[in-house]
Design a protein around this motif. Sequence first.
Motif: not given
Length: 481
Positions: A409-413, A418-421, A435-438
Amino acid sequence: MTVPLLKIGAVLSTMAMVTNWMSQTLPSLVGLNGTISQAGTSERSTLFQSPDEGWQVYTSAQAPDGKCLCTAVIPVQGTCSRDLRSRQLRQLMEKVQNISQSMEVLDLRTYRDLQYVRNTESLIKGLDSRLKVATESQKNLNAKSFQELKDKMAELMPLIPVLDQYKSDTRTIMQLKEEVRNLSGSLLQIQEEMGAYDYEELQQRVLVLEARLHACMQKLGCGKLTGVSNPITIRASGSRFGSWMTDTMAPSSDSRVWYMDGYYKGRRVLEYRTLNDFITGQNFVQHLLPHPWAGTGHVVFNGSLYYNKYQSNIVVKYHFRSRSVVVQRSLNTAGYNNTFPYSWGGFSDIDFMVDENGLWAVYTTNQNAGNIVVSRMDPVTLEILRSWDTGYPKRSAGESFIICGTLYVTNSHLAGAKIYFAYYTNTSSYEYTDIPFHNQYSHISMLDYNPRERVLYTWNNGHQVIYNVTLFHVIKTSGES
């Protein structure tokens, strides 16, 4: 007696990158820039990619003790710098550039010095005439005439370093001549080596290696997500919201792309013949769905489209070849019509996903207080096989996807996501991740994992984007229960 465990940790990148790389560098993949070595009964093949991507590929092998050494795709830095032939070519190019620069300097200096020599030609003739007169009649050489000779000689003194420079230039030219001779020999040697390989033979070797690579990758099975690459923009088209995908169950030769613009009340699905056709926007057919869709959480699985029917919790299976709805079923108690969407809204209440284990639905209900529910579904009947309550509030999630039975799950759109959960269905447990997510275009409205290609498909603010993923594997030998 069971075979002892052999656990190999390997970082595996997406199959899409390996496949694209092999197809793009087919003529020079093996032999020209690869090495194959043997030791005992084991064999290792190393293939080099471009320095920008820096990937190293090992094929499957059998060790002397009978254990299986499986494929791993490992990110490495500067792999190409260790390629002897690549280094030779780079050194040759540097020499050619140096020679070219030296020739330019020589040309400019020679032109300048030639002009100087021409300007002093009259002075030399005058001095020569006066020296003849002085030689023939030394009695007539008075103090004034002698001073004039000294003045003429002084005017010619700057010519001496010019002549010395000509000597130096002559040596430089000889060195350049030797360099050119060496370059010609080196290029001829490389040409002979390259000409020694037959293209069809190389192609066959590539196909064999690729088949072994695919076979061994099947043994790798599932892994834990450890990284996501920078985004790769495939195309910019459509509105701010939408979805696009390939069939996760189709053979590798089937590269059709499906494209659905918008997040509600849409019925138009475009089917592109290939990814290149999708990029150029040509060679597509149109499917008109009998029921409009809601959200962007659609998937194509084994020739059928799975989507949420607009203003309902009904899930629909539409078969592309017959152009008809095969089955539809209510997802009981699931919220719909923006009751439990992701944080970006868009009627994203029900999100279909596919991973290595099959078809999934991600949604939520009033009974579990809006927390994300993950359900395994029968792709034929659309019946729920098993469900998990993750405990994570869906409205706090930007987007989510499933890899190997794990929901990420990402913490925001928005920007800074970032991949938070992560929720693990195999153990019914969860953990918070970092996990970084650009998020390049700052508004994600669709995010899905494709297990066939091992990439993430994304619709980001009117851009169709993919991400390569890195998975960590623990591999078991044959015979382990």
